[in-house]
Design a protein around this motif. Structure first.
Motif, PDB file in Angstrom:
ATOM      1  N   GLY A 240       0.816  -1.209   0.000  1.00 31.28           N
ATOM      2  CA  GLY A 240       0.000   0.000   0.000  1.00 31.28           C
ATOM      3  C   GLY A 240       0.844   1.251   0.000  1.00 31.28           C
ATOM      4  O   GLY A 240       2.009   1.246  -0.413  1.00 31.28           O
ATOM      5  N   SER A 241       0.274   2.324   0.496  1.00 30.59           N
ATOM      6  CA  SER A 241       0.930   3.625   0.441  1.00 30.59           C
ATOM      7  C   SER A 241       2.030   3.745   1.492  1.00 30.59           C
ATOM      8  O   SER A 241       2.031   3.045   2.508  1.00 30.59           O
ATOM      9  CB  SER A 241      -0.099   4.735   0.677  1.00 30.59           C
ATOM     10  OG  SER A 241      -0.575   4.703   2.025  1.00 30.59           O
ATOM     11  N   LEU A 242       2.952   4.664   1.235  1.00 28.08           N
ATOM     12  CA  LEU A 242       4.023   4.944   2.192  1.00 28.08           C
ATOM     13  C   LEU A 242       3.449   5.459   3.501  1.00 28.08           C
ATOM     14  O   LEU A 242       3.866   5.038   4.590  1.00 28.08           O
ATOM     15  CB  LEU A 242       5.001   5.966   1.602  1.00 28.08           C
ATOM     16  CG  LEU A 242       6.128   6.457   2.519  1.00 28.08           C
ATOM     17  CD1 LEU A 242       6.993   5.305   2.971  1.00 28.08           C
ATOM     18  CD2 LEU A 242       6.965   7.517   1.817  1.00 28.08           C
ATOM     19  N   LYS A 243       2.466   6.337   3.422  1.00 30.81           N
ATOM     20  CA  LYS A 243       1.886   6.923   4.639  1.00 30.81           C
ATOM     21  C   LYS A 243       1.216   5.856   5.493  1.00 30.81           C
ATOM     22  O   LYS A 243       1.486   5.753   6.693  1.00 30.81           O
ATOM     23  CB  LYS A 243       0.877   8.004   4.258  1.00 30.81           C
ATOM     24  CG  LYS A 243       0.221   8.673   5.457  1.00 30.81           C
ATOM     25  CD  LYS A 243      -0.777   9.741   5.021  1.00 30.81           C
ATOM     26  CE  LYS A 243      -1.460  10.388   6.227  1.00 30.81           C
ATOM     27  NZ  LYS A 243      -2.459  11.416   5.800  1.00 30.81           N
ATOM     28  N   GLY A 244       0.352   5.045   4.878  1.00 26.97           N
ATOM     29  CA  GLY A 244      -0.343   4.006   5.638  1.00 26.97           C
ATOM     30  C   GLY A 244       0.605   2.942   6.147  1.00 26.97           C
ATOM     31  O   GLY A 244       0.497   2.487   7.293  1.00 26.97           O
ATOM     32  N   GLY A 245       1.555   2.532   5.303  1.00 23.55           N
ATOM     33  CA  GLY A 245       2.509   1.514   5.700  1.00 23.55           C
ATOM     34  C   GLY A 245       3.414   1.972   6.822  1.00 23.55           C
ATOM     35  O   GLY A 245       3.714   1.208   7.746  1.00 23.55           O
ATOM     36  N   LYS A 246       3.846   3.233   6.754  1.00 19.67           N
ATOM     37  CA  LYS A 246       4.733   3.756   7.804  1.00 19.67           C
ATOM     38  C   LYS A 246       4.005   3.786   9.147  1.00 19.67           C
ATOM     39  O   LYS A 246       4.602   3.478  10.196  1.00 19.67           O
ATOM     40  CB  LYS A 246       5.205   5.167   7.433  1.00 19.67           C
ATOM     41  CG  LYS A 246       6.180   5.801   8.420  1.00 19.67           C
ATOM     42  CD  LYS A 246       7.474   5.036   8.521  1.00 19.67           C
ATOM     43  CE  LYS A 246       8.552   5.821   9.236  1.00 19.67           C
ATOM     44  NZ  LYS A 246       8.220   6.202  10.617  1.00 19.67           N
ATOM     45  N   ALA A 247       2.727   4.132   9.139  1.00 22.04           N
ATOM     46  CA  ALA A 247       1.968   4.160  10.386  1.00 22.04           C
ATOM     47  C   ALA A 247       1.870   2.770  11.002  1.00 22.04           C
ATOM     48  O   ALA A 247       2.049   2.594  12.218  1.00 22.04           O
ATOM     49  CB  ALA A 247       0.573   4.731  10.129  1.00 22.04           C
ATOM     50  N   LEU A 248       1.603   1.759  10.177  1.00 24.92           N
ATOM     51  CA  LEU A 248       1.515   0.389  10.690  1.00 24.92           C
ATOM     52  C   LEU A 248       2.890  -0.129  11.106  1.00 24.92           C
ATOM     53  O   LEU A 248       3.016  -0.855  12.102  1.00 24.92           O
ATOM     54  CB  LEU A 248       0.900  -0.521   9.633  1.00 24.92           C
ATOM     55  CG  LEU A 248      -0.568  -0.235   9.288  1.00 24.92           C
ATOM     56  CD1 LEU A 248      -1.010  -1.116   8.127  1.00 24.92           C
ATOM     57  CD2 LEU A 248      -1.467  -0.461  10.490  1.00 24.92           C
ATOM     58  N   PHE A 249       3.925   0.225  10.332  1.00 26.46           N
ATOM     59  CA  PHE A 249       5.294  -0.161  10.673  1.00 26.46           C
ATOM     60  C   PHE A 249       5.668   0.367  12.056  1.00 26.46           C
ATOM     61  O   PHE A 249       6.259  -0.353  12.882  1.00 26.46           O
ATOM     62  CB  PHE A 249       6.239   0.396   9.603  1.00 26.46           C
ATOM     63  CG  PHE A 249       7.700   0.174   9.880  1.00 26.46           C
ATOM     64  CD1 PHE A 249       8.233  -1.100   9.885  1.00 26.46           C
ATOM     65  CD2 PHE A 249       8.552   1.239  10.111  1.00 26.46           C
ATOM     66  CE1 PHE A 249       9.589  -1.313  10.122  1.00 26.46           C
ATOM     67  CE2 PHE A 249       9.901   1.042  10.351  1.00 26.46           C
ATOM     68  CZ  PHE A 249      10.417  -0.236  10.354  1.00 26.46           C
ATOM     69  N   ASP A 250       5.307   1.621  12.343  1.00 24.71           N
ATOM     70  CA  ASP A 250       5.606   2.206  13.644  1.00 24.71           C
ATOM     71  C   ASP A 250       4.863   1.471  14.756  1.00 24.71           C
ATOM     72  O   ASP A 250       5.414   1.253  15.852  1.00 24.71           O
ATOM     73  CB  ASP A 250       5.234   3.685  13.649  1.00 24.71           C
ATOM     74  CG  ASP A 250       6.164   4.528  12.789  1.00 24.71           C
ATOM     75  OD1 ASP A 250       7.253   4.029  12.431  1.00 24.71           O
ATOM     76  OD2 ASP A 250       5.797   5.674  12.466  1.00 24.71           O
ATOM     77  N   LEU A 251       3.613   1.057  14.489  1.00 28.16           N
ATOM     78  CA  LEU A 251       2.861   0.308  15.496  1.00 28.16           C
ATOM     79  C   LEU A 251       3.534  -1.025  15.800  1.00 28.16           C
ATOM     80  O   LEU A 251       3.591  -1.454  16.956  1.00 28.16           O
ATOM     81  CB  LEU A 251       1.428   0.070  15.018  1.00 28.16           C
ATOM     82  CG  LEU A 251       0.480   1.269  15.001  1.00 28.16           C
ATOM     83  CD1 LEU A 251      -0.885   0.846  14.464  1.00 28.16           C
ATOM     84  CD2 LEU A 251       0.336   1.879  16.392  1.00 28.16           C
ATOM     85  N   CYS A 252       4.036  -1.690  14.748  1.00 26.26           N
ATOM     86  CA  CYS A 252       4.725  -2.970  14.955  1.00 26.26           C
ATOM     87  C   CYS A 252       5.986  -2.784  15.799  1.00 26.26           C
ATOM     88  O   CYS A 252       6.305  -3.620  16.648  1.00 26.26           O
ATOM     89  CB  CYS A 252       5.090  -3.586  13.607  1.00 26.26           C
ATOM     90  SG  CYS A 252       3.698  -4.254  12.681  1.00 26.26           S
ATOM     91  N   ALA A 253       6.704  -1.698  15.551  1.00 29.16           N
ATOM     92  CA  ALA A 253       7.952  -1.451  16.280  1.00 29.16           C
ATOM     93  C   ALA A 253       7.695  -1.040  17.725  1.00 29.16           C
ATOM     94  O   ALA A 253       8.539  -1.262  18.603  1.00 29.16           O
ATOM     95  CB  ALA A 253       8.763  -0.374  15.568  1.00 29.16           C
TER      96      ALA A 253
END
Length: 505
Positions: A240-253
């Motif tokens: 998906g998008s960089l914005k949406g992916g980055k938000a989920l990536f941060d949640l995982c971290a």
């Protein structure tokens, strides 16, 4: 053919369950349908069922998992015409595209079935005991790759089949032995539902545990956030998008137990047209670029949004040919209203930039997208970071360079990419050799004399790259290597054979 009418429920461990909140689909054609959104409670039930299923599915035989994957492919094919009908209604994609994507989806499932039967992915290693070794004996050591546990998968907007409910992330996770919870994409919820029905049927046909697969609808961001934060989820696959992916990536971290987030976030996929190739066939390359740029309204993560070519008459001919071909391209329907709006915003960014000169611009209205072409030079491009952001749609940028050295320096300035392309003739070999060390570091796939739109599904394919193309540079979301995302190595020391995994005996 009977028309498929969605019931709008969530598949939770073998049961179709309604949620409380609802949302309506927004098809390009055909009727709109009502869907009940997922909820934290439904996500929790799905993930707990996946964890329970892992105790059997994670220890199932490769033969059983291969049969399951092939059964999913069979069930998808049995619903082929219905999938095409609702998929074209929801996305506006032509029937031929949906049919081809369905073939790719079932092909991925069958490819992973074959792949796990070969057993190479297990990377089995054995160091035999050396009891008489001095000064210390060596124990018997065996290693094999084992599945990690329940995996969350997010459906993609631009691939309703091959990167969604039963797409490559789901196929590779199931092949590895990991139960899957899919968060369906709200752009094509009916397509997600009918594919989930196919997987549900395959679960029953092969006797797999009910929790091995669940699907929750997700119009609200809360559903996705709850899924990635659930303590029993061990990895996430996302396109998906960089914005949406980055938000989920941060949640995982940020979780108490951080987990890997395998996000494919897009790319501008630069093409480098070298001097001899530009001289011999610059017009031909320009026309080909326009075709690749506008394929599917430019809604591909491998869409080549940047073309780098020299100044002078050969570069002028390339730009003129691309402009002419784009002017003949009619507006195309985009996948969602949101994507169409984002495309118009991206064009507005270029219109407002002093660093980009319009070559050919057009106005896009509603859900349609018309192509646009801009030109800049290296200094101007590097001075305006906004020009390097992906515009999801048929917008292209030509960067003119004054020398080979300038082309190399520009390549060094690019962020991570899914692809990088060289257009070259025999006389360009030395110039290409200068670029190769840079492109290898910047991209997951390097092409010569082709266009990157389209990804072959095979053993050698890499669909990933350095950030922001993806969040894990060592992984791919396409090809058999994708299975390694959902495995981890386990070493067994001096264990009796009866306690070893079946694949190590």
């Amino acid at each position: 053919m009977t028309t498929f009418t969605p019931h709008g429920k969530n598949l939770i461990a073998g049961e179709w369950v309604a949620g409380e909140a609802t949302f309506a689909s927004a098809p390009v054609s055909g009727p709109s349908h009502s869907f009940t959104d997922g909820s934290p409670a439904l996500v929790d039930a799905a993930v707990k069922a996946a964890e329970e299923a892992f105790w059997t599915y994670g220890y199932s035989s490769r033969e059983d998992r291969a049969a399951f994957l092939n059964a999913i492919a069979d069930e998808i094919e049995a619903r082929g015409e219905q999938i095409t009908e609702i998929g074209t209604q929801e996305t506006g994609l032509p029937e031929a595209r949906l049919q081809g994507e369905r073939g790719r989806t079932t092909g991925q499932l069958r490819m992973f079935a074959d792949h796990i039967m070969k057993g190479d992915y297990l990377d089995r290693r054995h160091d035999e005991a050396l009891p008489d070794r001095a000064p210390l004996p060596r124990p018997d050591l065996r290693m094999v790759q084992r599945p990690i546990g329940p995996v969350a998968v997010f459906g993609a907007s631009n691939f309703p089949l091959a990167f969604s409910t039963a797409g490559g992330d789901t196929a590779s996770a199931l092949a590895a032995g990991c139960p899957v919870v899919v968060k369906g994409h709200p752009a094509h919820p009916g397509t997600a539902e009918i594919v989930a029905e196919a997987i549900h049927a395959a679960v029953a046909k092969t006797g797999m545990p009910a929790g091995v697969f669940s699907m929750v609808h997700g119009a609200a961001h809360e559903v996705g956030g709850t899924l990635v934060k659930h303590p029993l989820i061990k990895a996430v696959g996302f396109t998906g998008s960089l914005k949406g992916g980055k938000a989920l990536f941060d949640l995982c971290a940020q979780r108490p137990e951080p987990i890997p987030f395998f996000g494919e976030l897009g790319s501008i996929n630069p093409m480098f047209i070298l001097a001899e190739a530009a001289k011999a066939r610059g017009e031909e390359i320009g026309k080909g670029w326009a075709g690749s740029l506008t394929m599917g309204a430019g809604q591909f993560c491998t869409n080549p949004g940047i073309a780098v070519v020299g100044q002078g008459p050969e570069g002028d001919a390339f730009v003129a040919a691309a402009k002419s071909a784009l002017e003949e391209t009619a507006p195309q329907v985009m996948l969602t209203d949101g994507i169409a709006s984002a495309y118009r915003d991206g064009k507005a960014t270029f219109d407002a930039s002093n660093a980009a000169r319009p070559v050919m611009t057009s106005e896009s209205e509603g859900r349609n997208a018309a192509p646009n072409l801009y030109e800049t030079d290296v200094e101007a491009f590097l001075s305006d970071h906004a020009l390097e952001q992906e515009v999801f749609g048929p917008l292209g940028v030509v960067i003119r360079v004054g020398s080979q050295d300038e082309m190399v320096e520009l390549a060094k300035g690019f962020e991570g990419q899914l692809t990088a392309t060289l257009h070259m003739d025999d006389g360009d070999t030395d110039a290409a050799r200068q670029l190769m060390p840079v492109l290898e570091r910047k991209a997951g796939r390097v092409l010569a004399n082709g266009f990157p739109t389209g990804v072959e599904v095979c053993d050698a394919m890499v669909h990933g790259g350095p950030y922001p193309a993806s969040t894990n540079f060592g992984a791919t979301s396409v090809g058999t290597l994708a299975i390694r995302r959902f495995l981890r190595p386990v070493c067994y020391q001096n264990l009796p054979e009866a306690l070893l995994p079946e694949d190590l005996r």
